[in-house]
Enzyme design. Structure first.
Site, PDB file in Angstrom:
ATOM      1  CD  GLN A 145     -20.308 -16.407 -71.171  1.00 33.55           C
ATOM      2  OE1 GLN A 145     -19.811 -17.242 -72.058  1.00 33.55           O
ATOM      3  NE2 GLN A 145     -19.362 -15.975 -70.297  1.00 33.55           N
ATOM      4  N   GLY A 146     -24.739 -14.010 -72.111  1.00 34.43           N
ATOM      5  CA  GLY A 146     -25.303 -12.731 -71.367  1.00 34.43           C
ATOM      6  C   GLY A 146     -25.228 -13.089 -69.844  1.00 34.43           C
ATOM      7  CB  SER A 180     -20.858  -8.615 -68.376  1.00 34.02           C
ATOM      8  OG  SER A 180     -19.805  -9.415 -68.081  1.00 34.02           O
ATOM      9  CD  GLU A 228     -15.529 -15.882 -70.411  1.00 40.19           C
ATOM     10  OE1 GLU A 228     -16.472 -16.359 -69.802  1.00 40.19           O
ATOM     11  OE2 GLU A 228     -15.557 -14.701 -70.958  1.00 40.19           O
ATOM     12  CB  SER A 260     -10.815  -8.202 -63.312  1.00 42.29           C
ATOM     13  OG  SER A 260     -11.250  -8.517 -62.010  1.00 42.29           O
ATOM     14  CD  GLU A 293      -7.621  -6.362 -60.582  1.00 41.02           C
ATOM     15  OE1 GLU A 293      -8.461  -6.803 -61.531  1.00 41.02           O
ATOM     16  OE2 GLU A 293      -6.886  -5.472 -61.059  1.00 41.02           O
TER      17      GLU A 293
END
Length: 396
Positions: free
Chosen positions: A124-125, A127, A242, A370, A372
Protein backbone atom coordinates in the site's frame (compact mmCIF):
# COMPACT_ATOMS: atom_id res chain seq x y z
CA UNK A 1 -23.65 -22.36 17.30
CA UNK A 2 -25.70 -24.34 14.79
CA UNK A 3 -25.02 -27.92 13.80
CA UNK A 4 -23.73 -26.74 10.43
CA UNK A 5 -21.31 -24.31 12.09
CA UNK A 6 -20.03 -26.99 14.43
CA UNK A 7 -19.53 -29.28 11.43
CA UNK A 8 -17.47 -26.55 9.79
CA UNK A 9 -15.44 -26.16 12.99
CA UNK A 10 -14.55 -29.83 13.00
CA UNK A 11 -13.61 -29.67 9.31
CA UNK A 12 -11.39 -26.62 9.80
CA UNK A 13 -9.81 -28.06 12.95
CA UNK A 14 -9.04 -31.35 11.24
CA UNK A 15 -7.52 -29.64 8.21
CA UNK A 16 -5.37 -27.33 10.34
CA UNK A 17 -4.13 -30.19 12.52
CA UNK A 18 -3.03 -32.02 9.37
CA UNK A 19 -1.51 -29.05 7.55
CA UNK A 20 -0.06 -26.43 9.93
CA UNK A 21 3.73 -26.72 9.46
CA UNK A 22 5.15 -28.48 12.54
CA UNK A 23 7.57 -26.41 14.62
CA UNK A 24 7.02 -23.40 12.36
CA UNK A 25 7.72 -20.98 15.22
CA UNK A 26 11.16 -22.44 15.78
CA UNK A 27 11.89 -22.37 12.03
CA UNK A 28 10.77 -18.74 11.66
CA UNK A 29 12.56 -17.36 14.73
CA UNK A 30 15.63 -15.44 13.58
CA UNK A 31 15.29 -16.91 10.06
CA UNK A 32 16.50 -15.37 6.78
CA UNK A 33 14.16 -13.28 4.61
CA UNK A 34 14.27 -15.91 1.87
CA UNK A 35 13.15 -18.60 4.31
CA UNK A 36 10.33 -16.37 5.58
CA UNK A 37 9.04 -15.60 2.07
CA UNK A 38 9.22 -19.27 1.02
CA UNK A 39 7.31 -20.38 4.12
CA UNK A 40 4.63 -17.70 3.64
CA UNK A 41 4.13 -18.61 -0.03
CA UNK A 42 3.76 -22.27 0.85
CA UNK A 43 1.29 -21.64 3.69
CA UNK A 44 -0.72 -19.16 1.60
CA UNK A 45 -1.07 -21.67 -1.24
CA UNK A 46 -2.37 -24.33 1.13
CA UNK A 47 -4.85 -21.94 2.79
CA UNK A 48 -6.20 -20.74 -0.57
CA UNK A 49 -6.60 -24.29 -1.87
CA UNK A 50 -8.52 -25.24 1.28
CA UNK A 51 -10.75 -22.14 1.02
CA UNK A 52 -9.77 -20.76 4.43
CA UNK A 53 -7.74 -17.71 3.29
CA UNK A 54 -10.68 -15.81 1.79
CA UNK A 55 -13.84 -16.40 3.88
CA UNK A 56 -14.55 -12.63 3.77
CA UNK A 57 -14.47 -12.42 -0.06
CA UNK A 58 -17.70 -12.41 -2.13
CA UNK A 59 -19.35 -15.75 -2.79
CA UNK A 60 -18.31 -15.94 -6.46
CA UNK A 61 -14.68 -16.41 -5.42
CA UNK A 62 -13.26 -19.70 -4.08
CA UNK A 63 -13.58 -19.81 -0.30
CA UNK A 64 -15.73 -16.64 -0.21
CA UNK A 65 -19.26 -15.84 0.88
CA UNK A 66 -18.95 -17.14 4.44
CA UNK A 67 -21.41 -15.90 7.07
CA UNK A 68 -20.27 -14.02 10.18
CA UNK A 69 -20.57 -17.18 12.25
CA UNK A 70 -18.54 -19.18 9.74
CA UNK A 71 -15.81 -16.54 9.52
CA UNK A 72 -15.56 -16.48 13.32
CA UNK A 73 -15.18 -20.24 13.43
CA UNK A 74 -12.34 -20.17 10.91
CA UNK A 75 -10.51 -17.35 12.72
CA UNK A 76 -11.04 -19.03 16.10
CA UNK A 77 -9.61 -22.31 14.88
CA UNK A 78 -6.61 -20.60 13.25
CA UNK A 79 -5.93 -18.85 16.56
CA UNK A 80 -6.54 -22.00 18.62
CA UNK A 81 -3.90 -24.00 16.81
CA UNK A 82 -1.55 -20.98 16.55
CA UNK A 83 -1.13 -21.20 12.79
CA UNK A 84 1.31 -18.82 11.03
CA UNK A 85 -0.13 -15.40 10.35
CA UNK A 86 -0.23 -14.59 6.60
CA UNK A 87 1.43 -11.22 7.11
CA UNK A 88 3.05 -11.26 3.65
CA UNK A 89 -0.44 -11.44 2.11
CA UNK A 90 -2.28 -9.27 4.63
CA UNK A 91 -2.64 -6.27 2.29
CA UNK A 92 -3.50 -8.56 -0.64
CA UNK A 93 -6.25 -10.44 1.19
CA UNK A 94 -7.89 -7.51 2.96
CA UNK A 95 -6.95 -3.98 1.84
CA UNK A 96 -6.53 -4.71 -1.88
CA UNK A 97 -9.29 -7.28 -2.23
CA UNK A 98 -11.98 -5.21 -0.49
CA UNK A 99 -11.04 -2.10 -2.49
CA UNK A 100 -11.19 -4.07 -5.74
CA UNK A 101 -14.55 -5.61 -4.85
CA UNK A 102 -16.09 -2.15 -4.46
CA UNK A 103 -14.32 -0.16 -7.17
CA UNK A 104 -12.71 -2.31 -9.86
CA UNK A 105 -14.35 -2.84 -13.25
CA UNK A 106 -15.36 -6.46 -13.94
CA UNK A 107 -12.23 -6.88 -16.08
CA UNK A 108 -9.96 -5.37 -13.41
CA UNK A 109 -11.54 -7.44 -10.63
CA UNK A 110 -11.20 -10.68 -12.58
CA UNK A 111 -7.52 -10.08 -13.32
CA UNK A 112 -6.40 -8.60 -9.99
CA UNK A 113 -8.34 -10.87 -7.62
CA UNK A 114 -7.30 -13.98 -9.53
CA UNK A 115 -3.71 -12.72 -9.34
CA UNK A 116 -4.00 -12.54 -5.54
CA UNK A 117 -5.32 -16.10 -5.36
CA UNK A 118 -2.39 -17.14 -7.56
CA UNK A 119 0.03 -15.70 -5.00
CA UNK A 120 0.60 -12.06 -5.96
CA UNK A 121 1.78 -9.90 -3.08
CA UNK A 122 0.35 -6.38 -2.75
CA UNK A 123 1.53 -3.39 -0.74
CA UNK A 124 0.00 0.00 0.00
CA UNK A 125 1.47 3.36 -1.09
CA UNK A 126 -0.54 5.84 0.96
CA UNK A 127 1.68 7.49 3.64
CA UNK A 128 4.33 10.06 2.80
CA UNK A 129 7.15 11.57 4.88
CA UNK A 130 5.41 14.95 5.23
CA UNK A 131 1.80 13.75 5.26
CA UNK A 132 1.58 11.01 7.88
CA UNK A 133 -1.96 10.53 9.11
CA UNK A 134 -3.03 13.66 7.22
CA UNK A 135 -3.45 11.59 4.09
CA UNK A 136 -5.05 14.41 2.13
CA UNK A 137 -1.74 16.31 2.32
CA UNK A 138 0.07 13.83 0.06
CA UNK A 139 2.32 15.36 -2.61
CA UNK A 140 3.34 12.44 -4.87
CA UNK A 141 2.29 13.77 -8.24
CA UNK A 142 0.93 12.07 -11.36
CA UNK A 143 0.79 13.83 -14.71
CA UNK A 144 -1.33 12.27 -17.44
CA UNK A 145 0.43 11.85 -20.78
CA UNK A 146 -1.76 10.00 -23.26
CA UNK A 147 -2.57 6.54 -21.97
CA UNK A 148 -0.27 6.69 -18.94
CA UNK A 149 0.24 8.64 -15.74
CA UNK A 150 3.86 9.68 -15.07
CA UNK A 151 4.40 9.54 -11.31
CA UNK A 152 7.10 11.20 -9.17
CA UNK A 153 7.35 11.25 -5.39
CA UNK A 154 7.96 9.12 -2.30
CA UNK A 155 5.91 6.81 -0.10
CA UNK A 156 6.81 5.47 3.35
CA UNK A 157 5.66 2.89 5.93
CA UNK A 158 4.59 0.50 3.15
CA UNK A 159 4.23 -2.93 4.71
CA UNK A 160 6.26 -5.64 2.94
CA UNK A 161 6.79 -3.42 -0.14
CA UNK A 162 10.18 -5.05 -0.77
CA UNK A 163 8.37 -8.29 -1.70
CA UNK A 164 5.33 -6.80 -3.45
CA UNK A 165 4.18 -7.44 -7.02
CA UNK A 166 1.58 -4.65 -7.01
CA UNK A 167 0.86 -1.49 -5.03
CA UNK A 168 -2.30 0.42 -4.12
CA UNK A 169 -1.08 3.94 -4.90
CA UNK A 170 -2.56 7.34 -4.07
CA UNK A 171 -1.30 10.23 -6.21
CA UNK A 172 -2.12 13.91 -6.62
CA UNK A 173 -3.59 14.80 -10.01
CA UNK A 174 -5.26 18.09 -9.14
CA UNK A 175 -4.74 21.11 -6.88
CA UNK A 176 -8.04 22.97 -7.11
CA UNK A 177 -10.54 22.92 -4.25
CA UNK A 178 -10.22 20.84 -1.05
CA UNK A 179 -7.07 18.69 -0.72
CA UNK A 180 -9.14 15.53 -0.95
CA UNK A 181 -10.55 16.55 -4.36
CA UNK A 182 -7.30 16.20 -6.33
CA UNK A 183 -6.34 12.61 -5.47
CA UNK A 184 -6.42 9.62 -7.85
CA UNK A 185 -6.18 5.91 -6.98
CA UNK A 186 -3.89 3.73 -9.16
CA UNK A 187 -2.71 0.13 -9.18
CA UNK A 188 1.06 0.09 -9.77
CA UNK A 189 3.06 -2.90 -11.02
CA UNK A 190 6.13 -2.97 -8.75
CA UNK A 191 8.32 -4.17 -11.64
CA UNK A 192 7.79 -0.88 -13.53
CA UNK A 193 11.03 1.02 -14.28
CA UNK A 194 11.68 3.99 -11.98
CA UNK A 195 10.65 2.31 -8.70
CA UNK A 196 13.17 1.97 -5.86
CA UNK A 197 12.20 0.17 -2.64
CA UNK A 198 14.26 0.64 0.52
CA UNK A 199 13.36 -1.49 3.62
CA UNK A 200 13.30 0.29 7.00
CA UNK A 201 15.03 -1.46 9.88
CA UNK A 202 12.88 -1.26 13.00
CA UNK A 203 13.69 -1.25 16.70
CA UNK A 204 12.54 -4.91 16.81
CA UNK A 205 15.23 -5.88 14.22
CA UNK A 206 12.44 -6.57 11.71
CA UNK A 207 12.06 -4.88 8.30
CA UNK A 208 8.28 -5.02 8.04
CA UNK A 209 8.05 -1.54 6.46
CA UNK A 210 9.74 0.09 3.48
CA UNK A 211 10.09 3.37 1.59
CA UNK A 212 9.11 3.57 -2.11
CA UNK A 213 10.78 6.14 -4.36
CA UNK A 214 9.05 6.94 -7.67
CA UNK A 215 11.03 8.53 -10.50
CA UNK A 216 9.09 9.07 -13.75
CA UNK A 217 7.14 5.85 -13.21
CA UNK A 218 4.63 5.23 -16.02
CA UNK A 219 1.33 3.66 -14.93
CA UNK A 220 -1.37 2.86 -17.55
CA UNK A 221 -4.59 4.86 -17.19
CA UNK A 222 -6.33 1.48 -17.42
CA UNK A 223 -4.91 0.73 -13.94
CA UNK A 224 -6.97 3.51 -12.32
CA UNK A 225 -9.71 2.60 -9.81
CA UNK A 226 -12.62 5.05 -9.94
CA UNK A 227 -12.47 8.35 -11.78
CA UNK A 228 -9.55 10.79 -11.92
CA UNK A 229 -9.49 13.09 -8.86
CA UNK A 230 -11.97 10.84 -7.02
CA UNK A 231 -9.37 8.64 -5.36
CA UNK A 232 -10.25 9.88 -1.88
CA UNK A 233 -13.56 8.03 -2.05
CA UNK A 234 -11.82 4.85 -3.27
CA UNK A 235 -9.26 5.13 -0.47
CA UNK A 236 -12.04 5.12 2.13
CA UNK A 237 -12.79 1.51 1.13
CA UNK A 238 -9.15 0.58 1.69
CA UNK A 239 -9.03 2.36 5.04
CA UNK A 240 -12.33 0.86 6.19
CA UNK A 241 -10.88 -2.60 5.58
CA UNK A 242 -7.61 -1.70 7.31
CA UNK A 243 -9.41 -0.18 10.29
CA UNK A 244 -12.13 -2.76 10.69
CA UNK A 245 -12.13 -6.00 8.73
CA UNK A 246 -8.48 -6.89 9.30
CA UNK A 247 -8.96 -6.53 13.04
CA UNK A 248 -11.66 -9.20 13.14
CA UNK A 249 -8.96 -11.82 12.58
CA UNK A 250 -6.40 -10.14 14.84
CA UNK A 251 -8.87 -9.78 17.72
CA UNK A 252 -9.69 -13.47 17.52
CA UNK A 253 -5.98 -14.29 17.49
CA UNK A 254 -5.44 -12.18 20.62
CA UNK A 255 -8.25 -14.02 22.42
CA UNK A 256 -6.73 -17.33 21.33
CA UNK A 257 -3.41 -16.27 22.85
CA UNK A 258 -4.69 -15.35 26.33
CA UNK A 259 -3.13 -18.58 27.54
CA UNK A 260 0.30 -16.98 27.11
CA UNK A 261 -0.47 -14.59 29.98
CA UNK A 262 -1.66 -17.31 32.34
CA UNK A 263 1.38 -19.37 31.34
CA UNK A 264 3.66 -16.39 32.05
CA UNK A 265 1.98 -15.89 35.45
CA UNK A 266 2.56 -19.54 36.32
CA UNK A 267 6.23 -19.40 35.25
CA UNK A 268 6.68 -16.25 37.36
CA UNK A 269 5.19 -18.06 40.37
CA UNK A 270 2.35 -15.52 40.54
CA UNK A 271 -0.61 -17.59 39.38
CA UNK A 272 -2.23 -17.24 42.84
CA UNK A 273 -1.32 -13.57 43.29
CA UNK A 274 -4.69 -11.75 43.67
CA UNK A 275 -3.30 -8.60 42.06
CA UNK A 276 -2.17 -10.55 38.98
CA UNK A 277 -5.47 -12.45 38.88
CA UNK A 278 -7.35 -9.14 38.86
CA UNK A 279 -5.12 -7.77 36.08
CA UNK A 280 -5.55 -10.97 34.06
CA UNK A 281 -9.32 -10.58 34.38
CA UNK A 282 -9.16 -6.96 33.24
CA UNK A 283 -7.09 -7.86 30.17
CA UNK A 284 -9.37 -10.79 29.33
CA UNK A 285 -12.38 -8.45 29.48
CA UNK A 286 -10.66 -5.94 27.19
CA UNK A 287 -9.79 -8.68 24.70
CA UNK A 288 -13.37 -9.99 24.73
CA UNK A 289 -14.64 -6.45 24.19
CA UNK A 290 -12.26 -6.02 21.25
CA UNK A 291 -13.65 -9.20 19.67
CA UNK A 292 -17.23 -8.04 20.28
CA UNK A 293 -16.61 -4.61 18.71
CA UNK A 294 -14.95 -6.25 15.68
CA UNK A 295 -17.76 -8.81 15.35
CA UNK A 296 -20.38 -6.06 15.46
CA UNK A 297 -18.54 -4.21 12.71
CA UNK A 298 -18.43 -7.32 10.52
CA UNK A 299 -22.12 -7.99 11.18
CA UNK A 300 -23.02 -4.47 10.03
CA UNK A 301 -20.82 -4.79 6.95
CA UNK A 302 -22.35 -8.11 5.90
CA UNK A 303 -25.86 -6.67 6.41
CA UNK A 304 -25.01 -3.58 4.34
CA UNK A 305 -25.57 -1.37 7.41
CA UNK A 306 -21.99 -0.11 7.89
CA UNK A 307 -21.83 3.53 9.01
CA UNK A 308 -18.98 5.97 8.47
CA UNK A 309 -16.95 5.75 11.66
CA UNK A 310 -17.79 2.12 12.55
CA UNK A 311 -14.35 0.95 11.40
CA UNK A 312 -12.69 3.74 13.42
CA UNK A 313 -14.31 2.42 16.62
CA UNK A 314 -12.72 -0.99 15.98
CA UNK A 315 -9.37 0.58 15.08
CA UNK A 316 -9.35 2.77 18.20
CA UNK A 317 -10.15 -0.03 20.65
CA UNK A 318 -7.93 -2.88 19.35
CA UNK A 319 -4.55 -1.18 20.12
CA UNK A 320 -5.74 -0.41 23.67
CA UNK A 321 -6.47 -4.08 24.30
CA UNK A 322 -3.22 -5.15 22.64
CA UNK A 323 -1.23 -2.65 24.73
CA UNK A 324 -2.83 -3.94 27.95
CA UNK A 325 -2.10 -7.54 26.90
CA UNK A 326 1.56 -6.95 26.06
CA UNK A 327 2.12 -4.65 29.07
CA UNK A 328 1.01 -7.38 31.45
CA UNK A 329 3.22 -9.85 29.59
CA UNK A 330 6.20 -7.52 30.08
CA UNK A 331 5.38 -7.21 33.78
CA UNK A 332 5.17 -10.97 34.26
CA UNK A 333 8.39 -11.58 32.30
CA UNK A 334 10.38 -9.60 34.88
CA UNK A 335 13.87 -8.22 34.35
CA UNK A 336 15.29 -11.28 32.56
CA UNK A 337 12.36 -11.22 30.15
CA UNK A 338 13.50 -7.85 28.80
CA UNK A 339 16.65 -9.30 27.22
CA UNK A 340 16.54 -9.03 23.42
CA UNK A 341 15.61 -12.25 21.60
CA UNK A 342 15.16 -12.82 17.84
CA UNK A 343 11.60 -12.15 16.67
CA UNK A 344 9.38 -14.76 15.03
CA UNK A 345 8.64 -13.91 11.39
CA UNK A 346 4.97 -14.51 10.59
CA UNK A 347 4.06 -14.59 14.27
CA UNK A 348 0.98 -12.79 15.53
CA UNK A 349 1.00 -9.69 17.73
CA UNK A 350 1.28 -11.96 20.77
CA UNK A 351 4.32 -14.18 20.27
CA UNK A 352 5.42 -14.33 23.92
CA UNK A 353 8.58 -12.42 22.99
CA UNK A 354 7.24 -9.67 25.24
CA UNK A 355 9.64 -6.77 24.48
CA UNK A 356 9.03 -7.22 20.74
CA UNK A 357 5.28 -7.66 21.22
CA UNK A 358 5.10 -4.56 23.43
CA UNK A 359 7.01 -2.38 20.97
CA UNK A 360 4.89 -3.64 18.06
CA UNK A 361 1.71 -2.75 19.94
CA UNK A 362 2.58 0.93 19.53
CA UNK A 363 2.57 0.57 15.74
CA UNK A 364 -1.16 -0.14 15.87
CA UNK A 365 -1.82 3.28 17.37
CA UNK A 366 -0.47 4.79 14.12
CA UNK A 367 -1.04 2.28 11.29
CA UNK A 368 -4.20 2.95 9.28
CA UNK A 369 -4.58 6.40 10.84
CA UNK A 370 -3.50 7.55 14.29
CA UNK A 371 -5.69 7.36 17.39
CA UNK A 372 -6.22 11.12 17.09
CA UNK A 373 -7.56 10.71 13.54
CA UNK A 374 -9.94 7.94 14.66
CA UNK A 375 -11.24 10.09 17.54
CA UNK A 376 -11.91 12.96 15.14
CA UNK A 377 -13.83 10.67 12.77
CA UNK A 378 -15.90 9.19 15.60
CA UNK A 379 -16.68 12.56 17.18
CA UNK A 380 -17.57 14.28 13.89
CA UNK A 381 -19.20 11.46 11.87
CA UNK A 382 -20.75 9.22 14.55
CA UNK A 383 -21.44 11.60 17.46
CA UNK A 384 -22.12 14.54 15.10
CA UNK A 385 -20.02 16.91 17.20
CA UNK A 386 -18.70 20.19 15.65
CA UNK A 387 -15.85 19.70 13.18
CA UNK A 388 -12.31 20.42 14.29
CA UNK A 389 -11.30 24.02 13.44
CA UNK A 390 -8.72 24.20 10.66
CA UNK A 391 -5.48 26.20 10.78
CA UNK A 392 -6.01 27.23 14.42
CA UNK A 393 -3.13 28.63 16.44
CA UNK A 394 -2.43 28.79 20.16
CA UNK A 395 -2.49 32.42 21.23
CA UNK A 396 0.40 33.32 23.49
Amino acid sequence: MSEATETLRQEVRGWLEANVPPNWREAMTGCSQDAFVAAQRDWFGKMVAAGYATPHWPAQWPGGGRSLAEQKVIYEEIARIDAPRLILYFVSLYHAAMTLVEWASPEQAKAYLQGILDGEIWCQGFSEPNAGSDLAALKTRAERKGDVYVVNGQKIWSTMAQYADKCLLLVRTGSDGPKQAGITFLVMDMNTPGITVRPIEQITDDEEFAEIFLDDVEIPVANRLGEENQGWAVAQSTLASERGLTLVELSQRMRGMLWRLTDAAAKAGRADDPIIQRELGEVANMVSASCAVADNYLKRRIAGEERIGDASIVKLYYPRALRAYTSLGMKLAGATGQIHAPFTAGGSQETGNWPVDFMNSYAWSIAGGSDEVQRNIISERVLEMPREPKNWKVEG
